[in-house]
Design an enzyme around this catalytic site. Structure first.
Site, mmCIF file in Angstrom:
data_model
loop_
_atom_site.group_PDB
_atom_site.id
_atom_site.type_symbol
_atom_site.label_atom_id
_atom_site.label_comp_id
_atom_site.label_asym_id
_atom_site.label_seq_id
_atom_site.Cartn_x
_atom_site.Cartn_y
_atom_site.Cartn_z
ATOM 1 N N LYS A 11 41.027 1.564 62.494
ATOM 2 C CA LYS A 11 41.049 2.698 63.371
ATOM 3 C C LYS A 11 41.789 3.802 62.809
ATOM 4 O O LYS A 11 42.732 3.606 62.103
ATOM 5 C CB LYS A 11 41.398 2.212 64.741
ATOM 6 C CG LYS A 11 42.963 1.598 64.909
ATOM 7 C CD LYS A 11 44.259 2.474 64.629
ATOM 8 C CE LYS A 11 45.356 1.626 64.857
ATOM 9 N NZ LYS A 11 46.481 2.667 64.736
ATOM 10 N N ASP A 136 47.159 -2.449 70.416
ATOM 11 C CA ASP A 136 46.056 -1.817 69.847
ATOM 12 C C ASP A 136 44.763 -2.862 70.011
ATOM 13 O O ASP A 136 43.712 -2.455 69.574
ATOM 14 C CB ASP A 136 46.173 -1.499 68.293
ATOM 15 C CG ASP A 136 47.039 -0.330 68.327
ATOM 16 O OD1 ASP A 136 47.436 0.366 69.487
ATOM 17 O OD2 ASP A 136 47.548 -0.003 67.201
HETATM 18 C C1 LIG Z 1 52.156 2.861 68.053
HETATM 19 C C2 LIG Z 1 50.866 2.259 67.496
HETATM 20 C C3 LIG Z 1 49.484 3.254 67.520
HETATM 21 O O1 LIG Z 1 48.391 2.686 67.234
HETATM 22 O O2 LIG Z 1 51.258 2.038 66.195
HETATM 23 P P1 LIG Z 1 50.476 1.322 64.576
HETATM 24 O O3 LIG Z 1 50.892 -0.066 64.896
HETATM 25 O O4 LIG Z 1 48.847 1.316 64.849
HETATM 26 O O5 LIG Z 1 51.018 1.674 63.506
HETATM 27 C C4 LIG Z 1 50.456 0.760 68.070
HETATM 28 O O6 LIG Z 1 50.338 1.191 69.404
HETATM 29 C C5 LIG Z 1 51.810 0.151 67.887
HETATM 30 O O7 LIG Z 1 51.453 -1.117 68.991
HETATM 31 P P2 LIG Z 1 51.635 -2.739 68.380
HETATM 32 O O8 LIG Z 1 51.079 -2.854 66.960
HETATM 33 O O9 LIG Z 1 51.342 -3.600 69.501
HETATM 34 O O10 LIG Z 1 53.124 -2.675 68.351
HETATM 35 P P3 LIG Z 1 54.010 -3.852 67.771
HETATM 36 O O11 LIG Z 1 54.177 -3.952 66.229
HETATM 37 O O12 LIG Z 1 53.846 -5.041 68.479
HETATM 38 O O13 LIG Z 1 55.603 -3.278 68.121
HETATM 39 C C6 LIG Z 1 56.814 -3.263 67.514
HETATM 40 C C7 LIG Z 1 57.649 -2.716 68.253
HETATM 41 O O14 LIG Z 1 57.734 -1.420 68.284
HETATM 42 C C8 LIG Z 1 58.155 -0.749 69.385
HETATM 43 N N1 LIG Z 1 57.021 -0.233 70.321
HETATM 44 C C9 LIG Z 1 55.668 -0.506 70.230
HETATM 45 C C10 LIG Z 1 54.837 0.364 70.674
HETATM 46 C C11 LIG Z 1 55.204 0.961 71.638
HETATM 47 N N2 LIG Z 1 54.025 1.719 72.418
HETATM 48 N N3 LIG Z 1 56.324 1.139 72.027
HETATM 49 C C12 LIG Z 1 57.292 0.670 71.341
HETATM 50 O O15 LIG Z 1 58.467 0.893 71.646
HETATM 51 C C13 LIG Z 1 58.738 -2.186 70.492
HETATM 52 O O16 LIG Z 1 60.062 -2.264 70.100
HETATM 53 C C14 LIG Z 1 58.078 -3.385 69.653
HETATM 54 O O17 LIG Z 1 58.603 -4.393 69.751
#
Ligand SMILES: C[C@@](CO)(OP(=O)(O)O)[C@H](O)COP(=O)(O)OP(=O)(O)OC[C@H]1O[C@@H](n2ccc(N)nc2=O)[C@H](O)[C@@H]1O
Ligand SMILES: Nc1ncnc2c1ncn2[C@@H]1O[C@H](COP(=O)(O)OP(=O)(O)O)[C@@H](O)[C@H]1O
Length: 286
Positions: A11, A136
């Site tokens: 994505k 995601d």
């Molecule tokens: C921000 C996005 C956009 O697509 O970044 P990418 O991972 O794709 O780069 C995602 O939603 C990422 O979601 P996800 O992949 O679940 O995040 P994680 O690795 O679990 O997040 C690691 C840490 O980042 C912080 N975190 C993450 C997502 C969020 N909306 N707020 C946060 O503060 C939290 O401290 C969490 O513990």
């Protein structure tokens, strides 16, 4: 033995605004997800003994923490299914690149095993299970380009133009947690409506923080910016630019240094996974 092979597409976050912070520390986002017709591939074979075995190793990820294994075991637990699976992964997507490889692998596992194990849990239930694995995962389960709010779980399907993208993957893995913890991160962008967003605009609030911390990302952005407006996806490290056709995207790709991994793929409003599952359903009912 029956083997099911399914794609796990990448994505892009075409924009990503951070509009606030929840009491639990997670950040409230507004983001626009679109799929690419490029990704990983997973093969699933039935096991009668209930074991989940992933036969492909990923550097730095042990078997039981791989999102594929976690998704399979979660589905088993929640459905009470006694069956297991042998799983093989063809990893094409860079890890920690902001193009969602791990989340997409998890979603393909949920949908693939739901099909192979004949569970018919439905998209709603699978998206909810997916959310417990990562923010995601639900968009990959739903398979429709979407405007997302909350931490990415409140999804509104959107119809976007489907240009070709040149994606550059700088050779660094960016930690999402590190970017969200940065004191300089903008956390108060005003919420916008999907309508005003689709009329144009948007940016990625994580980009300035990542550019400051990772010169590799900064360099990739300035290189691509020489040809087209370039932006970062998610929390990086991948950066992308859009083109009206494949030829123009390829032309720019050929001008990039050989040492910089990159690929050209088309933006898609319906994920390849869902196209594949629909085709399977048609073959079965024919
Ligand atoms: C921000 C996005 C956009 O697509 O970044 P990418 O991972 O794709 O780069 C995602 O939603 C990422 O979601 P996800 O992949 O679940 O995040 P994680 O690795 O679990 O997040 C690691 C840490 O980042 C912080 N975190 C993450 C997502 C969020 N909306 N707020 C946060 O503060 C939290 O401290 C969490 O513990
Ligand atoms: N099947 C998997 N594919 C990729 N990464 C995985 C997988 N399972 C667990 N991970 C872990 O999740 C992290 C984030 O993965 P990925 O989805 O590729 O990045 P991003 O969230 O930046 O798009 C990886 O660095 C890795 O430690």
């Amino acid at each position: 033995m029956q083997t099911l092979t399914l794609p796990a597409p990448a994505k892009l976050n075409l924009m990503l605004h951070i509009t606030g912070r929840r009491a639990d520390g997670y950040h409230e986002l507004q983001t626009l997800f679109q799929f690419l017709d490029h990704g990983d591939e997973l093969s699933f074979s039935l096991r009668a003994d209930g074991e989940i075995r992933l036969h492909t190793e990923l550097p730095g990820v042990d078997h039981d923490s791989n999102l594929i294994v976690r998704a399979a075991r979660l589905l088993q637990r929640e459905s009470g299914c006694p069956l297991g699976a042998d799983i093989r992964l063809l990893k094409r997507l860079p890890m920690g690149g902001g193009i969602g490889g791990g989340s997409s692998d998890a979603a393909t596992t949920l949908l693939g095993l739901d099909y192979l194990w004949n569970l018919h849990l439905g998209e709603e239930c699978l998206a909810e299970l997916g959310l417990s694995l990562g923010a995601d995962v639900p968009v990959f389960v739903r398979g429709r380009a979407a405007f997302a709010e909350g931490v990415g779980e409140r999804l509104q399907p959107v119809d976007l133009p489907e240009p070709w993208f040149l994606v550059i993957a700088p050779q660094v893995s960016v930690s999402t947690a590190e970017i969200f913890a940065d004191p300089e991160l903008t956390r108060n962008t005003s919420a916008i409506t999907v309508r005003s967003l689709l009329a144009g605009g948007g940016h990625n609030d994580c980009q300035p923080v990542v550019e400051k911390r990772y010169p590799e990302v900064r360099n990739a952005l300035s290189l691509l910016n020489k040809f087209v407006p370039a932006r970062m996806t998610g929390t990086g490290a991948c950066v992308f630019g859009s083109f009206p056709n494949e030829g123009e995207a390829d032309k720019v790709r050929r001008q990039l240094p050989d040492t910089l991994p990159s690929f050209v793929a088309r933006g898609r409003n319906v994920s390849m996974l869902h196209r594949c599952l629909e085709k399977l359903a048609q073959e079965v009912s024919a």
